[in-house]
Design an enzyme around this catalytic site. Structure first.
Site, PDB file in Angstrom:
ATOM      1  N   HIS A 154      18.559 -35.437  -8.796  1.00  0.00           N
ATOM      2  CA  HIS A 154      17.775 -35.945  -7.674  1.00  0.00           C
ATOM      3  C   HIS A 154      16.306 -35.533  -7.782  1.00  0.00           C
ATOM      4  O   HIS A 154      15.618 -35.454  -6.784  1.00  0.00           O
ATOM      5  CB  HIS A 154      18.377 -35.453  -6.349  1.00  0.00           C
ATOM      6  CG  HIS A 154      19.774 -35.938  -6.151  1.00  0.00           C
ATOM      7  ND1 HIS A 154      20.086 -37.255  -5.952  1.00  0.00           N
ATOM      8  CD2 HIS A 154      20.961 -35.274  -6.189  1.00  0.00           C
ATOM      9  CE1 HIS A 154      21.397 -37.394  -5.842  1.00  0.00           C
ATOM     10  NE2 HIS A 154      21.955 -36.193  -5.987  1.00  0.00           N
ATOM     11  N   LYS A 210      13.418 -13.979 -11.350  1.00  0.00           N
ATOM     12  CA  LYS A 210      13.064 -12.897 -12.293  1.00  0.00           C
ATOM     13  C   LYS A 210      12.019 -13.401 -13.272  1.00  0.00           C
ATOM     14  O   LYS A 210      11.049 -12.716 -13.576  1.00  0.00           O
ATOM     15  CB  LYS A 210      14.278 -12.406 -13.096  1.00  0.00           C
ATOM     16  CG  LYS A 210      15.352 -11.614 -12.381  1.00  0.00           C
ATOM     17  CD  LYS A 210      14.904 -10.387 -11.687  1.00  0.00           C
ATOM     18  CE  LYS A 210      14.534 -10.704 -10.294  1.00  0.00           C
ATOM     19  NZ  LYS A 210      14.516  -9.914  -9.222  1.00  0.00           N
ATOM     20  N   ARG A 228       4.909   0.420  -6.409  1.00  0.00           N
ATOM     21  CA  ARG A 228       4.966  -0.445  -5.232  1.00  0.00           C
ATOM     22  C   ARG A 228       4.026  -1.640  -5.359  1.00  0.00           C
ATOM     23  O   ARG A 228       4.150  -2.604  -4.621  1.00  0.00           O
ATOM     24  CB  ARG A 228       4.585   0.347  -3.981  1.00  0.00           C
ATOM     25  CG  ARG A 228       5.572   1.432  -3.637  1.00  0.00           C
ATOM     26  CD  ARG A 228       5.003   2.353  -2.595  1.00  0.00           C
ATOM     27  NE  ARG A 228       4.741   1.678  -1.341  1.00  0.00           N
ATOM     28  CZ  ARG A 228       5.495   1.774  -0.273  1.00  0.00           C
ATOM     29  NH1 ARG A 228       6.554   2.532  -0.281  1.00  0.00           N
ATOM     30  NH2 ARG A 228       5.181   1.130   0.836  1.00  0.00           N
ATOM     31  N   GLU A 232      18.185 -16.630  -8.639  1.00  0.00           N
ATOM     32  CA  GLU A 232      17.743 -15.268  -8.915  1.00  0.00           C
ATOM     33  C   GLU A 232      17.214 -15.156 -10.349  1.00  0.00           C
ATOM     34  O   GLU A 232      16.213 -14.474 -10.598  1.00  0.00           O
ATOM     35  CB  GLU A 232      18.899 -14.282  -8.644  1.00  0.00           C
ATOM     36  CG  GLU A 232      18.664 -12.835  -9.005  1.00  0.00           C
ATOM     37  CD  GLU A 232      17.506 -12.166  -8.263  1.00  0.00           C
ATOM     38  OE1 GLU A 232      16.946 -12.746  -7.316  1.00  0.00           O
ATOM     39  OE2 GLU A 232      17.130 -11.047  -8.671  1.00  0.00           O
ATOM     40  N   TRP A 260      -3.039  -2.631  -1.602  1.00  0.00           N
ATOM     41  CA  TRP A 260      -2.625  -3.982  -1.991  1.00  0.00           C
ATOM     42  C   TRP A 260      -3.341  -4.882  -0.992  1.00  0.00           C
ATOM     43  O   TRP A 260      -3.020  -4.894   0.191  1.00  0.00           O
ATOM     44  CB  TRP A 260      -1.115  -4.098  -1.860  1.00  0.00           C
ATOM     45  CG  TRP A 260      -0.520  -5.376  -2.360  1.00  0.00           C
ATOM     46  CD1 TRP A 260      -0.185  -5.675  -3.653  1.00  0.00           C
ATOM     47  CD2 TRP A 260      -0.161  -6.523  -1.588  1.00  0.00           C
ATOM     48  NE1 TRP A 260       0.353  -6.940  -3.714  1.00  0.00           N
ATOM     49  CE2 TRP A 260       0.380  -7.484  -2.477  1.00  0.00           C
ATOM     50  CE3 TRP A 260      -0.251  -6.854  -0.228  1.00  0.00           C
ATOM     51  CZ2 TRP A 260       0.830  -8.733  -2.051  1.00  0.00           C
ATOM     52  CZ3 TRP A 260       0.208  -8.098   0.193  1.00  0.00           C
ATOM     53  CH2 TRP A 260       0.742  -9.014  -0.718  1.00  0.00           C
ATOM     54  N   GLU A 284       8.585 -13.846 -11.548  1.00  0.00           N
ATOM     55  CA  GLU A 284       7.977 -12.587 -11.111  1.00  0.00           C
ATOM     56  C   GLU A 284       7.295 -11.836 -12.243  1.00  0.00           C
ATOM     57  O   GLU A 284       6.187 -11.329 -12.073  1.00  0.00           O
ATOM     58  CB  GLU A 284       9.055 -11.655 -10.533  1.00  0.00           C
ATOM     59  CG  GLU A 284       9.486 -11.981  -9.148  1.00  0.00           C
ATOM     60  CD  GLU A 284      10.574 -11.026  -8.666  1.00  0.00           C
ATOM     61  OE1 GLU A 284      10.448 -10.499  -7.563  1.00  0.00           O
ATOM     62  OE2 GLU A 284      11.569 -10.813  -9.393  1.00  0.00           O
ATOM     63  N   ASN A 302      -1.755   1.692   5.990  1.00  0.00           N
ATOM     64  CA  ASN A 302      -0.848   0.683   5.454  1.00  0.00           C
ATOM     65  C   ASN A 302      -0.437  -0.181   6.639  1.00  0.00           C
ATOM     66  O   ASN A 302      -0.020   0.348   7.660  1.00  0.00           O
ATOM     67  CB  ASN A 302       0.370   1.394   4.841  1.00  0.00           C
ATOM     68  CG  ASN A 302       1.316   0.428   4.168  1.00  0.00           C
ATOM     69  OD1 ASN A 302       1.030  -0.758   4.044  1.00  0.00           O
ATOM     70  ND2 ASN A 302       2.443   0.950   3.719  1.00  0.00           N
ATOM     71  N   GLY A 303      -0.574  -1.497   6.514  1.00  0.00           N
ATOM     72  CA  GLY A 303      -0.234  -2.381   7.634  1.00  0.00           C
ATOM     73  C   GLY A 303      -1.373  -3.344   7.903  1.00  0.00           C
ATOM     74  O   GLY A 303      -2.268  -3.506   7.078  1.00  0.00           O
ATOM     75  N   LYS A 340       6.464  -3.996  -4.407  1.00  0.00           N
ATOM     76  CA  LYS A 340       7.876  -3.629  -4.338  1.00  0.00           C
ATOM     77  C   LYS A 340       8.401  -3.723  -2.914  1.00  0.00           C
ATOM     78  O   LYS A 340       9.501  -4.166  -2.671  1.00  0.00           O
ATOM     79  CB  LYS A 340       8.037  -2.202  -4.871  1.00  0.00           C
ATOM     80  CG  LYS A 340       9.471  -1.699  -4.866  1.00  0.00           C
ATOM     81  CD  LYS A 340      10.287  -2.426  -5.889  1.00  0.00           C
ATOM     82  CE  LYS A 340      11.756  -2.115  -5.822  1.00  0.00           C
ATOM     83  NZ  LYS A 340      12.541  -3.237  -6.378  1.00  0.00           N
ATOM     84  N   CYS A 372       0.832  -1.203   0.000  1.00  0.00           N
ATOM     85  CA  CYS A 372       0.000   0.000   0.000  1.00  0.00           C
ATOM     86  C   CYS A 372       0.873   1.261   0.000  1.00  0.00           C
ATOM     87  O   CYS A 372       1.964   1.276   0.572  1.00  0.00           O
ATOM     88  CB  CYS A 372      -0.875   0.054   1.236  1.00  0.00           C
ATOM     89  SG  CYS A 372      -1.892  -1.391   1.456  1.00  0.00           S
TER      90      CYS A 372
HETATM   91  C1  G6P Z   1       9.570  -8.026  -2.553  1.00  0.00           C
HETATM   92  C2  G6P Z   1      10.132  -7.500  -3.859  1.00  0.00           C
HETATM   93  C3  G6P Z   1      11.432  -8.237  -4.180  1.00  0.00           C
HETATM   94  C4  G6P Z   1      12.416  -8.081  -3.032  1.00  0.00           C
HETATM   95  C5  G6P Z   1      11.814  -8.557  -1.704  1.00  0.00           C
HETATM   96  C6  G6P Z   1      12.685  -8.166  -0.526  1.00  0.00           C
HETATM   97  O1  G6P Z   1       9.155  -9.336  -2.710  1.00  0.00           O
HETATM   98  O2  G6P Z   1       9.212  -7.679  -4.908  1.00  0.00           O
HETATM   99  O3  G6P Z   1      11.993  -7.683  -5.353  1.00  0.00           O
HETATM  100  O4  G6P Z   1      13.564  -8.810  -3.312  1.00  0.00           O
HETATM  101  O5  G6P Z   1      10.537  -7.937  -1.494  1.00  0.00           O
HETATM  102  O6  G6P Z   1      12.719  -6.769  -0.466  1.00  0.00           O
HETATM  103  P1  G6P Z   1      13.837  -5.899   0.216  1.00  0.00           P
HETATM  104  O7  G6P Z   1      13.382  -4.480   0.005  1.00  0.00           O
HETATM  105  O8  G6P Z   1      13.857  -6.285   1.659  1.00  0.00           O
HETATM  106  O9  G6P Z   1      15.117  -6.203  -0.466  1.00  0.00           O
END
Ligand code: G6P
Length: 610
Positions: free
Chosen positions: A506, A487, A27, A483, A74, A490, A100-101, A605, A2
């Protein structure tokens, strides 16, 4: 997650709120809304979907209100629809509130309020708070007191902003667990969950800490604790420029941020390499370096991409510094009973510095007496402020939800930390100097890889109809495989899994047939021969192989379907190079599939709820 924006001043608030909400779009959100006070009446407009839809619904609306609040939601409690969107109002429509929260005891509070005949419209936890404020206001008609009393009843986390039609000259905001930044200008104040929402208007800011509230009118801002003790705040300057949070000609923030990496990696190293001494200098952890070096154990905790960076940190530090390192998801760390003794140093990694689980891990580690270091990108973020010492990434604001430049900067900072610690222990000055040289070449090497983007795009085009991907890597490139797969998941919504290449046999090998694309990081390093064997295993089962290989390796061409080359480089720093083609592959594939790259579905985000 949010987003919050608020304004009080002499300008019309609506365009400022809409502009701020647009800056917060990155975000992640599902609905949005604003509330203003116009002719002593609360006016609330909400919409499911994009800010542009909210904006068009307001076209032609004449609203002179010079105070207001806006929110991007969100969903946590209640589906994403217009009714559940914020702001929420109370029964007599005097108060509007954004939040937010998560209010954990909302069910108990709601029951109590229903017994008092409050009428609820939404399924959200937030609406409880605005009715609670209304309830306390009925007793004394004191806006500040009503907010304070209501907040004292809450369990959970909040960043809120609230306005009251009886008091059109006061905006109240408060925080416990969800960030609130206050922007200061001449005769006007701004409130936001993130400085990007207000940097177009002011660079002068103060940050609320947990259990603090600000009572703001047009001429002053008073900050107190929730239990009414005065608080003095420092005024700080936002360090980044507006252009840094704009797309600068790129179609998406994600591509812009991928392309920025030669510069952002350079920025993370700037002033931190000492050529003569063959070492690094990290001012933020200078005073803690001895406790780090003599710690019996270093424990990294993080989430998402930052967790992958931590895994690379483990390889680096164990290899060159010989301190035992553990890496743990912050969400797991906080809910078990981790062994943390006097010899353990905890280091958390977080781009945003606001991730709820990572912040909780910081607090848990501190509770257990550990020294806690923070590696963060966002200056002044909660984690940066609550850790004992730390290092900033200096990668600039990252807007794309899928983290790219923050990752390469995190690995850069971890590598700098490794060099510094290694030079204080077993590494010689001459070896240190070769490391420094390698660091310095990084921006140029990244630049070279970025030049292959047309090739990567054409490879992506061929895989657009696949539904699964396997990513394999070994050693320091195993976390890169994780990673790369993240990507892909996501932003393209394709199933992708990362595996240590040898582990494939395995389980995942059962999935391999001619329809399975397998991305293999096969650079010429200490595990090259082994990974070639893994490639043979995939080939024998007709998997389609995309290899990330070292320039000049012609042999690999005979073994795989597609090759993307990265320059020959020191193994120590290769993850910073090998991840770049994987970021581009995910990006181009997602674009080709028509996915919303900067705002992938369901993702946020900055995950400020657990
Ligand atoms: C969310 C974002 C990711 C990020 C993760 C941790 O899931 O979409 O891109 O890696 O949070 O976020 P931080 O700000 O703690 O690195």
């Amino acid at each position: 997650m949010c987003g919050i924006v608020g304004y009080i001043g002499n300008q019309k608030s609506m365009p400022i709120l809409i502009g701020g909400l647009k800056r917060l779009e990155y975000r992640g959100y599902d609905s949005a809304g604003i509330a203003t006070i116009c002719n002593a009446k609360l006016v609330i407009n909400k919409q499911k979907g994009k800010i542009s839809e909210l904006e068009s619904s307001l076209r032609g609306v004449n609203n002179d209100g010079t105070i207001g609040i806006g929110h991007t939601r969100w969903a946590t409690h209640g589906e994403p629809n217009t009714i559940n969107a914020h702001p929420h109002a109370c029964c007599n429509r005097k108060f509007a509130l954004i939040h937010n929260g998560i209010i954990e005891n909302y069910a108990i509070l709601k029951k109590e309020l229903l017994e008092k005949k409050h009428q609820f419209e939404s399924q959200t936890d937030t609406e409880v708070l605005v009715h609670l404020i209304e309830d306390y206001y009925k007793q004394r008609s004191d806006f500040e007191l009503a907010v304070r009393k209501a907040l004292q009843r809450l369990d959970g986390t909040y960043g809120i902003a609230v306005i009251c039609s009886d008091e059109p000259d006061i905006l109240i905001t408060a925080r416990n667990g969800s960030p609130i930044v206050l922007g200061i200008s001449d005769g006007e104040y701004f409130v936001a969950s993130d400085p990007t929402a207000i940097v177009a208007h002011t660079r002068q800011v103060s940050y609320l800490d947990d259990n603090e509230m600000a009572i703001i009118n047009r001429s002053k801002m008073v900050i107190k604790t929730i239990d009414d003790r005065p608080v003095e705040k420092r005024v700080e300057q936002i360090a980044f420029d507006l252009e840094k949070i704009e797309k600068g000609g790129y179609p998406h923030f994600m591509l812009k941020e991928i392309m920025e990496q030669p510069q952002t990696v350079y920025d993370s190293m700037r002033g931190r390499l000492l050529e003569e001494e063959g070492t690094a200098k990290l001012g933020g952890i200078e005073h803690e370096i001895h406790s780090l070096l003599h710690s019996g154990r270093l424990l990294f905790s993080a989430c998402g991409t930052s967790w992958h960076a931590a895994l690379i940190g483990e390889y680096l530090i164990e290899e060159y510094v010989r301190i035992p390192v553990e890496v743990e998801y912050a969400s797991e760390f906080r809910y078990r009973n981790p062994i943390i003794d006097r010899n353990t140093v905890v280091a958390v990694i977080s781009q945003s510095g606001e991730t709820a689980d990572t912040l909780a891990a910081v607090r848990e580690a501190k509770r257990k007496g550990a020294k806690v270091l923070g590696i963060c990108n966002v200056v002044g973020s909660t984690i940066a402020r609550e850790t004992d010492a730390g290092v900033y990434l200096h990668a600039g604001p990252e807007i794309g939800v899928a983290s790219t430049k923050a990752f390469t900067s995190q690995v850069t900072v971890l590598a700098l930390m490794t060099l510094l610690l290694a030079r204080m222990s077993a590494m010689s000055a001459s070896v240190g100097r070769t490391f420094v040289k390698d660091f310095k070449q990084l921006p140029e090497q990244i630049e070279k890889i970025l030049k292959s983007r047309e090739l990567i795009k054409s490879i992506a085009d061929r895989f657009v109809h696949k539904s699964n991907f396997l990513y394999l890597g070994r050693g320091i490139n195993f976390p890169v495989a994780l990673e790369g797969a993240l990507k892909m998941k996501e932003i393209s919504y394709l199933h992708a899994e990362g595996y240590p290449a040898a582990e494939m046999k395995h389980g995942p090998i059962a999935l391999i047939d001619e329809n399975m694309p397998v991305v293999v990081i096969a650079t010429k390093d200490s595990t090259y021969e082994k990974i070639i064997s893994n490639i043979e295993e995939v080939r024998a089962r007709k998997g389609k192989i995309i290899a990330i290989a070292t320039e000049g390796d012609d042999y690999i061409k005979t073994k795989v379907d597609y090759v993307i080359y990265v320059p020959q480089f020191s193994e120590f720093l290769t993850p910073i190079l090998t991840i770049i083609p994987l970021q581009l592959l995910a990006y181009y594939l997602a674009v080709k599939r028509g996915c919303n790259v900067d705002q992938p579905r369901n993702l946020a985000k900055s995950v400020t709820v657990e």
